[in-house]
Design a protein around this motif. Sequence first.
Motif, PDB file in Angstrom:
ATOM      1  N   SER A 109       0.781  -1.230  -0.036  1.00  0.00           N
ATOM      2  CA  SER A 109       0.036   0.036  -0.071  1.00  0.00           C
ATOM      3  C   SER A 109       1.033   1.249   0.069  1.00  0.00           C
ATOM      4  O   SER A 109       0.421   2.451  -0.372  1.00  0.00           O
ATOM      5  CB  SER A 109      -1.001   0.117   1.157  1.00  0.00           C
ATOM      6  OG  SER A 109      -0.110   0.026   2.212  1.00  0.00           O
ATOM      7  N   VAL A 110       2.125   1.142   0.379  1.00  0.00           N
ATOM      8  CA  VAL A 110       2.941   2.264   0.345  1.00  0.00           C
ATOM      9  C   VAL A 110       3.620   2.822  -0.997  1.00  0.00           C
ATOM     10  O   VAL A 110       4.188   3.657  -1.116  1.00  0.00           O
ATOM     11  CB  VAL A 110       3.949   2.439   1.675  1.00  0.00           C
ATOM     12  CG1 VAL A 110       3.327   1.940   2.799  1.00  0.00           C
ATOM     13  CG2 VAL A 110       5.033   1.320   1.064  1.00  0.00           C
ATOM     14  N   PHE A 111       3.542   1.805  -1.888  1.00  0.00           N
ATOM     15  CA  PHE A 111       3.989   2.079  -3.161  1.00  0.00           C
ATOM     16  C   PHE A 111       3.015   2.753  -4.093  1.00  0.00           C
ATOM     17  O   PHE A 111       1.822   2.307  -4.276  1.00  0.00           O
ATOM     18  CB  PHE A 111       4.762   0.757  -3.862  1.00  0.00           C
ATOM     19  CG  PHE A 111       6.042   0.400  -3.145  1.00  0.00           C
ATOM     20  CD1 PHE A 111       5.598  -0.419  -1.924  1.00  0.00           C
ATOM     21  CD2 PHE A 111       6.985   0.890  -3.573  1.00  0.00           C
ATOM     22  CE1 PHE A 111       6.990  -0.951  -1.234  1.00  0.00           C
ATOM     23  CE2 PHE A 111       8.254   0.486  -2.777  1.00  0.00           C
ATOM     24  CZ  PHE A 111       7.986  -0.442  -1.483  1.00  0.00           C
ATOM     25  N   THR A 112       3.417   3.684  -4.675  1.00  0.00           N
ATOM     26  CA  THR A 112       2.346   4.457  -5.525  1.00  0.00           C
ATOM     27  C   THR A 112       2.386   4.160  -7.031  1.00  0.00           C
ATOM     28  O   THR A 112       1.483   4.056  -7.557  1.00  0.00           O
ATOM     29  CB  THR A 112       2.886   6.220  -5.511  1.00  0.00           C
ATOM     30  OG1 THR A 112       3.125   6.399  -4.031  1.00  0.00           O
ATOM     31  CG2 THR A 112       1.917   6.989  -6.384  1.00  0.00           C
ATOM     32  N   TYR A 113       3.643   3.686  -7.439  1.00  0.00           N
ATOM     33  CA  TYR A 113       3.808   3.428  -9.042  1.00  0.00           C
ATOM     34  C   TYR A 113       4.110   2.154  -9.079  1.00  0.00           C
ATOM     35  O   TYR A 113       4.959   1.566  -8.332  1.00  0.00           O
ATOM     36  CB  TYR A 113       4.771   4.204  -9.618  1.00  0.00           C
ATOM     37  CG  TYR A 113       4.439   5.758  -9.636  1.00  0.00           C
ATOM     38  CD1 TYR A 113       5.050   6.542  -8.567  1.00  0.00           C
ATOM     39  CD2 TYR A 113       3.359   6.423 -10.431  1.00  0.00           C
ATOM     40  CE1 TYR A 113       4.590   8.127  -8.412  1.00  0.00           C
ATOM     41  CE2 TYR A 113       3.184   7.507 -10.256  1.00  0.00           C
ATOM     42  CZ  TYR A 113       3.580   8.583  -9.325  1.00  0.00           C
ATOM     43  OH  TYR A 113       3.234   9.808  -9.209  1.00  0.00           O
ATOM     44  N   TRP A 114       3.545   1.275 -10.101  1.00  0.00           N
ATOM     45  CA  TRP A 114       3.688  -0.360 -10.404  1.00  0.00           C
ATOM     46  C   TRP A 114       3.979  -0.256 -11.865  1.00  0.00           C
ATOM     47  O   TRP A 114       3.413   0.379 -12.646  1.00  0.00           O
ATOM     48  CB  TRP A 114       2.513  -1.012  -9.961  1.00  0.00           C
ATOM     49  CG  TRP A 114       2.246  -0.634  -8.417  1.00  0.00           C
ATOM     50  CD1 TRP A 114       1.821   0.100  -7.523  1.00  0.00           C
ATOM     51  CD2 TRP A 114       2.692  -2.098  -7.635  1.00  0.00           C
ATOM     52  NE1 TRP A 114       1.962  -0.167  -6.233  1.00  0.00           N
ATOM     53  CE2 TRP A 114       2.311  -1.651  -6.127  1.00  0.00           C
ATOM     54  CE3 TRP A 114       3.387  -2.929  -7.562  1.00  0.00           C
ATOM     55  CZ2 TRP A 114       2.590  -2.155  -5.278  1.00  0.00           C
ATOM     56  CZ3 TRP A 114       3.624  -3.997  -6.607  1.00  0.00           C
ATOM     57  CH2 TRP A 114       3.187  -3.548  -5.258  1.00  0.00           C
ATOM     58  N   GLY A 115       4.982  -1.391 -12.262  1.00  0.00           N
ATOM     59  CA  GLY A 115       4.958  -1.801 -13.333  1.00  0.00           C
ATOM     60  C   GLY A 115       3.837  -2.788 -13.774  1.00  0.00           C
ATOM     61  O   GLY A 115       3.207  -3.140 -13.070  1.00  0.00           O
ATOM     62  N   GLN A 116       4.068  -3.117 -15.113  1.00  0.00           N
ATOM     63  CA  GLN A 116       3.056  -4.260 -15.641  1.00  0.00           C
ATOM     64  C   GLN A 116       3.316  -5.523 -15.195  1.00  0.00           C
ATOM     65  O   GLN A 116       2.520  -6.475 -15.409  1.00  0.00           O
ATOM     66  CB  GLN A 116       3.072  -4.134 -17.107  1.00  0.00           C
ATOM     67  CG  GLN A 116       2.269  -2.719 -17.486  1.00  0.00           C
ATOM     68  CD  GLN A 116       0.981  -2.761 -17.034  1.00  0.00           C
ATOM     69  OE1 GLN A 116      -0.062  -3.255 -17.163  1.00  0.00           O
ATOM     70  NE2 GLN A 116       0.673  -1.514 -15.987  1.00  0.00           N
ATOM     71  N   GLY A 117       4.763  -5.819 -14.964  1.00  0.00           N
ATOM     72  CA  GLY A 117       5.263  -7.229 -14.462  1.00  0.00           C
ATOM     73  C   GLY A 117       5.864  -7.857 -15.702  1.00  0.00           C
ATOM     74  O   GLY A 117       5.574  -7.662 -16.687  1.00  0.00           O
ATOM     75  N   THR A 118       6.693  -8.867 -15.298  1.00  0.00           N
ATOM     76  CA  THR A 118       7.219  -9.614 -16.235  1.00  0.00           C
ATOM     77  C   THR A 118       7.257 -11.296 -15.605  1.00  0.00           C
ATOM     78  O   THR A 118       7.411 -11.336 -14.307  1.00  0.00           O
ATOM     79  CB  THR A 118       8.839  -9.354 -16.305  1.00  0.00           C
ATOM     80  OG1 THR A 118       9.630 -10.218 -17.262  1.00  0.00           O
ATOM     81  CG2 THR A 118       9.499  -9.231 -14.982  1.00  0.00           C
ATOM     82  N   GLN A 119       6.902 -11.986 -16.456  1.00  0.00           N
ATOM     83  CA  GLN A 119       7.013 -13.386 -16.069  1.00  0.00           C
ATOM     84  C   GLN A 119       8.070 -14.187 -15.791  1.00  0.00           C
ATOM     85  O   GLN A 119       9.049 -14.240 -16.811  1.00  0.00           O
ATOM     86  CB  GLN A 119       5.901 -14.155 -17.045  1.00  0.00           C
ATOM     87  CG  GLN A 119       5.640 -15.728 -16.544  1.00  0.00           C
ATOM     88  CD  GLN A 119       4.907 -15.605 -15.212  1.00  0.00           C
ATOM     89  OE1 GLN A 119       3.972 -15.002 -15.202  1.00  0.00           O
ATOM     90  NE2 GLN A 119       4.994 -16.795 -14.630  1.00  0.00           N
ATOM     91  N   VAL A 120       8.313 -15.033 -14.765  1.00  0.00           N
ATOM     92  CA  VAL A 120       9.300 -15.726 -14.618  1.00  0.00           C
ATOM     93  C   VAL A 120       8.809 -17.438 -14.164  1.00  0.00           C
ATOM     94  O   VAL A 120       7.946 -17.509 -13.274  1.00  0.00           O
ATOM     95  CB  VAL A 120      10.311 -15.476 -13.240  1.00  0.00           C
ATOM     96  CG1 VAL A 120      11.404 -16.393 -12.999  1.00  0.00           C
ATOM     97  CG2 VAL A 120      11.003 -13.921 -13.664  1.00  0.00           C
ATOM     98  N   THR A 121       9.587 -18.190 -14.957  1.00  0.00           N
ATOM     99  CA  THR A 121       8.994 -19.615 -14.990  1.00  0.00           C
ATOM    100  C   THR A 121      10.174 -20.511 -14.709  1.00  0.00           C
ATOM    101  O   THR A 121      11.062 -20.274 -15.565  1.00  0.00           O
ATOM    102  CB  THR A 121       8.327 -20.275 -16.191  1.00  0.00           C
ATOM    103  OG1 THR A 121       7.049 -19.384 -16.329  1.00  0.00           O
ATOM    104  CG2 THR A 121       7.851 -21.410 -15.864  1.00  0.00           C
ATOM    105  N   VAL A 122      10.305 -21.148 -13.667  1.00  0.00           N
ATOM    106  CA  VAL A 122      11.403 -21.977 -13.194  1.00  0.00           C
ATOM    107  C   VAL A 122      10.908 -23.597 -13.213  1.00  0.00           C
ATOM    108  O   VAL A 122       9.957 -23.890 -12.474  1.00  0.00           O
ATOM    109  CB  VAL A 122      11.878 -21.818 -11.863  1.00  0.00           C
ATOM    110  CG1 VAL A 122      13.273 -22.407 -11.464  1.00  0.00           C
ATOM    111  CG2 VAL A 122      12.147 -20.166 -11.823  1.00  0.00           C
ATOM    112  N   SER A 123      11.454 -24.118 -14.323  1.00  0.00           N
ATOM    113  CA  SER A 123      10.750 -25.455 -14.451  1.00  0.00           C
ATOM    114  C   SER A 123      11.645 -26.330 -15.223  1.00  0.00           C
ATOM    115  O   SER A 123      12.574 -25.968 -15.886  1.00  0.00           O
ATOM    116  CB  SER A 123       9.495 -25.437 -15.273  1.00  0.00           C
ATOM    117  OG  SER A 123       9.047 -26.863 -15.532  1.00  0.00           O
ATOM    118  N   SER A 124      11.714 -27.725 -14.965  1.00  0.00           N
ATOM    119  CA  SER A 124      12.607 -28.424 -15.480  1.00  0.00           C
ATOM    120  C   SER A 124      11.794 -29.353 -16.886  1.00  0.00           C
ATOM    121  O   SER A 124      12.447 -29.949 -17.597  1.00  0.00           O
ATOM    122  CB  SER A 124      13.318 -29.717 -14.757  1.00  0.00           C
ATOM    123  OG  SER A 124      12.138 -30.274 -14.021  1.00  0.00           O
TER     124      SER A 124
END
Length: 124
Positions: A109-124
């Motif tokens: 709640s204290v953060f005013t600005y946010w990015g759109q996100g980037t996906q990380v997938t860790v899988s064998s």
Amino acid sequence: QVQLVESGGGSVQPGGSLRLACEQSRGTFLYYSIAWFRQAPGKGREGIAAITSSGQTFYADSVKGRFTLSQDYAKKTLYLQMNSLKPDDSATYYCAFRPNVASLNLQESVFTYWGQGTQVTVSS
């Protein structure tokens, strides 16, 4: 106004590494806080790391010793180096910015600005 763009996500095998970047389009702030959050499907958003304008850092226990923050002040870019990745690290990773306050508080709640996100997938 602050705009954040994350990059660097992708798919990697367990034990691998990725480096995320958070590029900020903003003016100059004397004090600020930037953080990385992540959200896995069906779970809440988790704050994992924060850095202040002076370079102080905080890491959640879940990533401590594996993830490292660094800043390029000239490029206004924050990096998150992620090593020894585990399947549990799979999530969408978000960068968040809090202007005018230098704090390691990881409450969403204290953060005013946010990015759109980037996906990380860790899988064998």
